[in-house]
Design a protein around this motif. Structure first.
Motif, PDB file in Angstrom:
ATOM      1  N   LEU A 184      15.090   5.558   0.565  1.00 38.56           N
ATOM      2  CA  LEU A 184      15.772   6.649  -0.154  1.00 38.56           C
ATOM      3  C   LEU A 184      14.833   7.857  -0.334  1.00 38.56           C
ATOM      4  CD1 LEU A 184      18.412   7.289  -1.821  1.00 38.56           C
ATOM      5  CD2 LEU A 184      17.147   6.559  -3.837  1.00 38.56           C
ATOM      6  N   VAL A 185      13.608   7.570  -0.806  1.00 38.71           N
ATOM      7  CA  VAL A 185      12.659   8.645  -1.134  1.00 38.71           C
ATOM      8  C   VAL A 185      12.375   9.546   0.084  1.00 38.71           C
ATOM      9  CG1 VAL A 185      10.220   9.021  -1.746  1.00 38.71           C
ATOM     10  CG2 VAL A 185      11.616   7.478  -3.134  1.00 38.71           C
ATOM     11  N   PRO A 186      11.966   9.003   1.251  1.00 40.16           N
ATOM     12  CA  PRO A 186      11.690   9.921   2.371  1.00 40.16           C
ATOM     13  C   PRO A 186      12.934  10.586   2.955  1.00 40.16           C
ATOM     14  CG  PRO A 186      11.385   7.630   3.059  1.00 40.16           C
ATOM     15  CD  PRO A 186      11.584   7.616   1.572  1.00 40.16           C
ATOM     16  N   SER A 211       8.686  13.276 -10.751  1.00 44.42           N
ATOM     17  CA  SER A 211       9.973  12.584 -10.834  1.00 44.42           C
ATOM     18  C   SER A 211      10.369  11.916  -9.521  1.00 44.42           C
ATOM     19  CB  SER A 211      11.062  13.561 -11.273  1.00 44.42           C
ATOM     20  OG  SER A 211      11.145  14.612 -10.348  1.00 44.42           O
ATOM     21  N   ARG A 212       9.600  12.148  -8.460  1.00 38.72           N
ATOM     22  CA  ARG A 212       9.982  11.633  -7.130  1.00 38.72           C
ATOM     23  C   ARG A 212      10.123  10.100  -7.146  1.00 38.72           C
ATOM     24  NH1 ARG A 212       6.691  10.205  -2.578  1.00 38.72           N
ATOM     25  NH2 ARG A 212       7.756  10.565  -0.598  1.00 38.72           N
ATOM     26  N   GLY A 213      11.273   9.653  -6.704  1.00 37.50           N
ATOM     27  CA  GLY A 213      11.527   8.220  -6.596  1.00 37.50           C
ATOM     28  C   GLY A 213      11.892   7.550  -7.903  1.00 37.50           C
ATOM     29  N   PHE A 244       1.071  -1.553  -4.808  1.00 40.53           N
ATOM     30  CA  PHE A 244       1.662  -2.308  -3.702  1.00 40.53           C
ATOM     31  C   PHE A 244       3.084  -1.845  -3.397  1.00 40.53           C
ATOM     32  CE2 PHE A 244      -1.772  -4.813  -5.494  1.00 40.53           C
ATOM     33  CZ  PHE A 244      -2.493  -5.166  -4.367  1.00 40.53           C
ATOM     34  N   GLY A 245       3.337  -0.545  -3.548  1.00 44.32           N
ATOM     35  CA  GLY A 245       4.616   0.030  -3.133  1.00 44.32           C
ATOM     36  C   GLY A 245       5.720  -0.148  -4.153  1.00 44.32           C
ATOM     37  N   SER A 246       6.931   0.175  -3.716  1.00 50.24           N
ATOM     38  CA  SER A 246       8.056   0.134  -4.661  1.00 50.24           C
ATOM     39  C   SER A 246       8.512  -1.298  -4.914  1.00 50.24           C
ATOM     40  CB  SER A 246       9.216   0.945  -4.092  1.00 50.24           C
ATOM     41  OG  SER A 246       9.642   0.383  -2.871  1.00 50.24           O
ATOM     42  N   GLY A 290       2.470   0.049   3.169  1.00 48.54           N
ATOM     43  CA  GLY A 290       3.804   0.619   3.350  1.00 48.54           C
ATOM     44  C   GLY A 290       3.615   1.994   3.973  1.00 48.54           C
ATOM     45  N   MET A 291       4.487   2.349   4.916  1.00 49.39           N
ATOM     46  CA  MET A 291       4.297   3.583   5.693  1.00 49.39           C
ATOM     47  C   MET A 291       4.244   4.838   4.816  1.00 49.39           C
ATOM     48  SD  MET A 291       4.252   5.475   8.427  1.00 49.39           S
ATOM     49  CE  MET A 291       4.951   6.862   9.315  1.00 49.39           C
ATOM     50  N   ASN A 292       5.090   4.876   3.755  1.00 49.39           N
ATOM     51  CA  ASN A 292       5.081   6.079   2.901  1.00 49.39           C
ATOM     52  C   ASN A 292       3.711   6.249   2.254  1.00 49.39           C
ATOM     53  OD1 ASN A 292       8.007   6.993   2.835  1.00 49.39           O
ATOM     54  ND2 ASN A 292       8.235   4.857   2.264  1.00 49.39           N
ATOM     55  N   THR A 293       3.219   5.157   1.668  1.00 46.85           N
ATOM     56  CA  THR A 293       1.930   5.236   0.975  1.00 46.85           C
ATOM     57  C   THR A 293       0.808   5.560   1.952  1.00 46.85           C
ATOM     58  OG1 THR A 293       2.670   3.739  -0.736  1.00 46.85           O
ATOM     59  CG2 THR A 293       0.292   3.924  -0.440  1.00 46.85           C
ATOM     60  N   VAL A 294       0.858   4.966   3.136  1.00 52.93           N
ATOM     61  CA  VAL A 294      -0.182   5.215   4.134  1.00 52.93           C
ATOM     62  C   VAL A 294      -0.273   6.714   4.442  1.00 52.93           C
ATOM     63  CG1 VAL A 294      -0.653   4.920   6.606  1.00 52.93           C
ATOM     64  CG2 VAL A 294      -0.163   2.923   5.186  1.00 52.93           C
ATOM     65  N   ILE A 295       0.866   7.334   4.729  1.00 50.09           N
ATOM     66  CA  ILE A 295       0.855   8.761   5.085  1.00 50.09           C
ATOM     67  C   ILE A 295       0.448   9.614   3.876  1.00 50.09           C
ATOM     68  CG2 ILE A 295       2.353  10.703   5.760  1.00 50.09           C
ATOM     69  CD1 ILE A 295       1.886   9.195   8.164  1.00 50.09           C
ATOM     70  N   GLU A 296       0.966   9.245   2.697  1.00 51.87           N
ATOM     71  CA  GLU A 296       0.618  10.024   1.490  1.00 51.87           C
ATOM     72  C   GLU A 296      -0.891   9.945   1.221  1.00 51.87           C
ATOM     73  OE1 GLU A 296       3.250   8.254  -1.456  1.00 51.87           O
ATOM     74  OE2 GLU A 296       4.979   8.803  -0.244  1.00 51.87           O
ATOM     75  N   THR A 297      -1.489   8.779   1.470  1.00 53.64           N
ATOM     76  CA  THR A 297      -2.915   8.586   1.189  1.00 53.64           C
ATOM     77  C   THR A 297      -3.771   9.333   2.209  1.00 53.64           C
ATOM     78  OG1 THR A 297      -2.347   6.422   0.298  1.00 53.64           O
ATOM     79  CG2 THR A 297      -4.662   6.814   0.735  1.00 53.64           C
TER      80      THR A 297
HETATM   81  N1  UDP Z   1       6.041   4.952  -5.232  1.00 56.02           N
HETATM   82  C1  UDP Z   1       5.774   5.682  -6.369  1.00 56.02           C
HETATM   83  N2  UDP Z   1       5.443   5.011  -7.502  1.00 56.02           N
HETATM   84  C2  UDP Z   1       5.348   3.671  -7.559  1.00 56.02           C
HETATM   85  C3  UDP Z   1       5.599   2.929  -6.379  1.00 56.02           C
HETATM   86  C4  UDP Z   1       5.941   3.604  -5.230  1.00 56.02           C
HETATM   87  O1  UDP Z   1       5.850   6.928  -6.369  1.00 56.02           O
HETATM   88  O2  UDP Z   1       5.038   3.129  -8.619  1.00 56.02           O
HETATM   89  C5  UDP Z   1       6.475   5.668  -4.022  1.00 56.02           C
HETATM   90  C6  UDP Z   1       5.337   5.928  -3.058  1.00 56.02           C
HETATM   91  O3  UDP Z   1       4.769   7.201  -3.284  1.00 56.02           O
HETATM   92  C7  UDP Z   1       6.034   5.822  -1.711  1.00 56.02           C
HETATM   93  C8  UDP Z   1       7.179   4.852  -1.934  1.00 56.02           C
HETATM   94  O4  UDP Z   1       7.412   4.849  -3.330  1.00 56.02           O
HETATM   95  O5  UDP Z   1       6.575   7.069  -1.351  1.00 56.02           O
HETATM   96  C9  UDP Z   1       6.851   3.428  -1.500  1.00 56.02           C
HETATM   97  O6  UDP Z   1       6.971   3.316  -0.144  1.00 56.02           O
HETATM   98  P1  UDP Z   1       5.974   2.460   0.761  1.00 56.02           P
HETATM   99  O7  UDP Z   1       6.413   2.651   2.169  1.00 56.02           O
HETATM  100  O8  UDP Z   1       4.580   2.797   0.464  1.00 56.02           O
HETATM  101  O9  UDP Z   1       6.161   0.964   0.294  1.00 56.02           O
HETATM  102  P2  UDP Z   1       7.443   0.008   0.109  1.00 56.02           P
HETATM  103  O10 UDP Z   1       8.105   0.448  -1.129  1.00 56.02           O
HETATM  104  O11 UDP Z   1       8.278   0.147   1.343  1.00 56.02           O
HETATM  105  O12 UDP Z   1       6.849  -1.351  -0.010  1.00 56.02           O
END
Ligand code: UDP
Length: 500
Positions: free
Chosen positions: A26-28, A264-266, A292-294, A373-380
């Motif tokens: 949802l977030v991306p 507020s994202r996510g 460890f992601g969402s 998780g791909m989102n966290t990897v790119i954000e980091t």
């Molecule tokens: N995220 C966040 N706060 C949290 C946990 C996750 O903002 O406490 C966001 C994080 O920035 C990323 C997404 O949620 O954009 C998690 O996606 P990711 O691919 O890293 O992991 P997954 O949720 O698929 O395991």
């Protein structure tokens, strides 16, 4: 950043976006919808009310700044086995509920699609990969479908090679390593690290088969990667799919420019800021952020205890996003731990949703422990921070290899066992391994400085990619131009075919 308003309403390119209902999809997809709107496309995001609540404030802010963007709610029917108000798949959703929810949502969207098409008159749709039905729906109405694909190109190339050559079927044991052939890099993995569906076909294998088939029949794919991150794998992926591929990353920093957007994202609302004053009190680059992601907290009580000890023993300050721990021994242990580290000022715990983008950009943060998780990897990478990799499920073990072996911007904790999400598995990563990997990352040795230099360089590339003329910027502009040409071509068949 560009805003709409140049074209008349009748010429404006219109799109509908269909995001999936797990936070990490949802977030991306909402971020991607917002960037299209910021570049002049009229955007409607279609989802359920609970999911819309997560991003509505950002959409409203964008609309007030001039973007032509809105949310449209679809209501789920009452269905036996689906509790009232459950509209999201996360760790609290049982497997049975998740599959009823997925089926109900799919049927609802599919049934309502003709009416949505007539109401919003889109020129194209952007659909999450899990809505494979939407490729036929778009074709029926004569509009192109773009598919959002989660994960790295690297992981999809590796999975394609597993399907094609089945090297994992030629080894004798789970911990024997093997080469994944046919890739730009000699990728080595063990059987225990690859997703179960490659060993024993299951319902997810069939779902992913449909996803891939639908991707090959789509107009093109959108991934939130950027060229300097995994360019050779993007090229390889294009050959596999035979379709047009667009990079739109790093999407999070491209779209979320101010503190309100980031906080507020996510989550839908801003998170209490105790973490901020705690970080403000710390020295530059001294804190490791552990998340460890969402789907966080996919751990047994024993593993949670080892993480707590590992963090206490590593000798570095930390923020640990614990998420939600149900009542019981683990909760008592972590609460006790929290009191201790609060008193010693060594650590800060976040029990719910962390404002990750804001934490990553804080100067006190010097490294990240991630499940890859791909989102966290790119954000980091975008934030220029090195990582300790601790993959758990999905395609995360492939992402680890990209970070550790190819890009060399991370050190591994040494996890060996792929797990189904929601399942604790058998492996326990011990406190010594955790503390050692963090100290290697944060301790300032030569190896760690090299890793830091590399990730900083990659971060510079990430920033360039989304500037005017950068690779992702051009990619987005190309996609929009192609959609415009297709629209014009429909109105006037003499217009030439768009080129990729
Ligand atoms: N995220 C966040 N706060 C949290 C946990 C996750 O903002 O406490 C966001 C994080 O920035 C990323 C997404 O949620 O954009 C998690 O996606 P990711 O691919 O890293 O992991 P997954 O949720 O698929 O395991």
């Amino acid at each position: 950043m560009e805003f709409s308003g140049v074209e008349g309403e009748s010429e404006k390119l219109k799109a509908i976006f269909l995001p999936f209902i797990t936070p990490s999809h949802l977030v991306p997809v909402v971020d991607i919808a917002r960037i299209f709107a910021m570049h002049g496309v009229d955007v409607t995001i279609i989802t359920t009310p609970e999911n819309a609540a997560v991003f509505q404030s950002s959409v409203d802010r964008d609309a007030s700044r001039g973007s032509s963007i809105r949310t449209h709610h679809v209501k789920l029917p009452h269905v036996p086995g689906l509790p009232e108000g459950v509209e999201t798949i996360n760790l609290s959703t049982s497997r049975d509920t998740a599959s009823i929810l997925f089926e109900t949502l799919t049927k609802t969207l599919q049934t309502q699609f003709p009416q949505l098409f007539h109401q919003f008159k889109p020129d194209f749709i952007v659909s999450d990969m899990f809505y494979s039905w939407s490729v036929d729906a778009a074709a029926e109405f004569g509009i192109p479908r773009l598919i959002y694909v989660g994960g790295t190109y690297f992981s999809h190339c590796a999975m394609d090679s597993l399907e094609r050559f089945e090297p994992h079927k030629k080894v004798d044991s789970e911990d024997q390593s093997f080469l994944i052939p046919g890739l730009p890099y000699n990728l080595q993995m063990t059987r225990s690290q690859i997703p179960e569906r490659f060993k024993t076909p299951n319902s997810f294998s069939y779902l992913m088969k449909r996803v891939k088939e639908s991707e090959k029949r789509s107009y093109g794919s959108l991934l939130k990667s950027f060229y300097a991150f995994e360019g050779p794998y993007k090229d390889h992926y294009r050959e596999i799919m035979g379709t047009k591929i667009g990079n739109v990353g790093p999407i999070s920093s491209w779209v979320n420019r101010d503190a309100s957007d980031k906080s507020s994202r996510g989550h839908g609302k801003e998170v209490e800021e105790g973490w901020l004053s705690w970080l403000d009190s710390k020295q530059k680059g001294s804190v490791v952020y552990v998340c460890f992601g969402s789907m966080k907290n996919n751990f047994s009580g024993t593993q949670i205890a080892e993480i707590a000890h590992g963090l206490e023993d590593c000798g570095h300050d930390f923020i640990w996003v614990v998420g939600k721990i149900d009542e019981g021994q683990s909760k008592a242990l972590v609460e006790e731990f929290e009191k201790r580290v609060e008193a010693s000022k060594k650590g800060f715990l976040i029990w719910g949703w962390a404002p990750q983008l804001r934490i990553l950009e804080h100067p006190a943060v010097g490294g990240v422990v991630t499940h890859c998780g791909m989102n966290t990897v790119i954000e980091t990478v975008d934030a220029g921070l090195p990582m300790v990799t601790w993959p758990l499920f999905a395609e995360q073990f492939f992402n680890e290899r990209l970070l550790v072996d190819v890009l060399k911007v991370a050190v591994e904790v040494g996890a060996k066992e792929w797990k189904t999400w929601g399942d604790f598995g058998n492996e326990i990563v011990g406190r010594e391994k955790i503390a050692k990997a963090i100290d290697l990352l944060m301790g300032g040795g030569e190896e760690c400085e090299e890793v830091r230099r590399r990730v900083k360089a990659l971060s510079e590339e990430a920033k360039k990619a989304i500037q005017i003329g950068g690779s992702s910027y051009n990619s987005l502009k190309d996609v929009i131009q192609q959609m415009k040409t297709l629209k014009l071509q429909k109105l006037n068949p003499k217009v030439e075919e768009p080129v990729a």
